[in-house]
Scaffold this active site. Structure first.
Site, short mmCIF file in Angstrom:
data_model
loop_
_atom_site.label_atom_id
_atom_site.label_comp_id
_atom_site.label_asym_id
_atom_site.label_seq_id
_atom_site.Cartn_x
_atom_site.Cartn_y
_atom_site.Cartn_z
N LEU A 83 -18.55 8.35 32.94
CA LEU A 83 -19.94 8.49 33.33
C LEU A 83 -20.82 8.66 32.09
CD1 LEU A 83 -19.59 11.07 36.28
CD2 LEU A 83 -19.57 8.57 36.42
N ASP A 84 -22.07 8.17 32.18
CA ASP A 84 -23.04 8.44 31.13
C ASP A 84 -23.22 9.95 30.99
OD1 ASP A 84 -23.44 5.74 30.91
OD2 ASP A 84 -25.27 5.70 32.12
N ARG A 85 -23.76 10.35 29.86
CA ARG A 85 -23.96 11.78 29.61
C ARG A 85 -24.71 12.47 30.75
NH1 ARG A 85 -27.91 13.16 24.84
NH2 ARG A 85 -29.31 12.28 26.42
#
Length: 295
Positions: A128-130
């Site tokens: 997942l993105d940050r």
């Protein structure tokens, strides 16, 4: 960690490993030189002849990571001896980088393994993105990681996301078919372009309000930033998204005090690679997106 298997047929050990245990050639070669493949408790080479009923064992203890283990809370959704599923909060990177070796999910999971006495590695299957939050599936060893990666490549990991977006889609449901291209380096961003890689997302509007709506998103491909780009492409940028939001959506997000994108990896469905059980994991991060900012 040890994985044991009772041979169902006669043949070379290499054939049993590949055909019955689905072990990759790379892993098999690494283990055999360290005497970590055993038949009936005795280390054997891969040309050893195995009989039905013989017990084949792989010793899969993993090396300590180079990054530090950090003893911070980890929200566990599911765990067994093969896999770990956690609920990631927004604002946390998945893995350390050259410039940062602390404060990531990998550091937290390494600390959890230390506290619980597990000689396991951090092999993320889903990333997942940050600022995207929700389910992250982690394999505890390289064998299970390879099996789950193959599932992923074959589309056998069914992922469902939920996103609070600005505006309301023209159609209540549909498929976004919009190729994605990477911008020239050093930028890490992407954009919609006919020459890009094929990218598809199925969406469904779950709730709608005056200025925003809640979408269920099912990625049919796995491009970087796909969901954020596709939502913006249909005129519904994700609230709090600083890169792909419009001037209007970003202004609205600022008024509502949204400091991260409202995108949740809500549900993950797959067949367990070792037990064959049907798995359905669901994020409990509803506190981050359960209420529409309009309300």
């Amino acid at each position: 960690m040890q994985l044991q298997h009772q041979a169902r047929q006669a043949g070379k050990l290499s054939d049993i490993l590949k055909q019955e245990m689905q072990v990759s050639t790379g892993l098999m070669n690494r283990l055999k030189w360290d005497d970590r493949i055993l038949v009936n408790g005795i280390p054997q080479r891969t040309n050893f002849y195995v009989n039905p009923g013989d017990v084949v064992c792989m010793i899969l203890d993993e090396q300590e990571p180079e990054y530090p283990a950090e003893h911070v809370p980890v929200e566990i959704l599911y765990e067994d001896e093969h896999i770990l599923a956690v609920d990631k909060q927004p604002g946390i990177l998945i893995h350390p980088s050259r410039n940062r070796d602390s404060g990531t999910l990998a550091n937290a999971v390494a600390g959890y393994y230390q506290r619980t006495g597990q000689k396991c590695a951090f092999h993320p299957v889903t990333r997942l993105d940050r600022d995207t939050y929700g389910i992250v599936l982690i394999a505890k060893n390289s064998h299970v990681h390879a099996l789950l990666n193959e599932y992923h490549a074959q589309g056998k990991l069914e992922k469902t996301y939920e996103a609070w977006v600005y505006s309301v889609a023209q159609a209540p449901q549909g498929i976004v078919d919009a190729p994605i291209q990477r911008r020239p380096l050093p930028s890490l961003l992407r954009y919609i372009d006919p020459s890009g890689k094929p990218s598809k997302t199925a969406y469904r509007c779950m709730k709608s309000y005056e200025n925003s709506s809640l979408l269920e998103l099912k990625p049919m491909t796995g491009r970087t930033h796909q969901l954020r780009l596709h939502c913006a492409y249909i005129g519904c940028p994700i609230l709090g998204d600083p890169q792909y939001g419009t001037e209007e959506s970003q202004a609205y997000s600022a008024r509502m005090g949204l400091t991260y994108q409202r995108l949740c990896a809500k549900r993950l469905e797959f067949i367990h690679p070792m037990t064959g059980a049907q798995m359905c994991l669901e994020s409990r991060m509803d506190a981050y997106c359960e209420k529409c900012p309009d309300v």
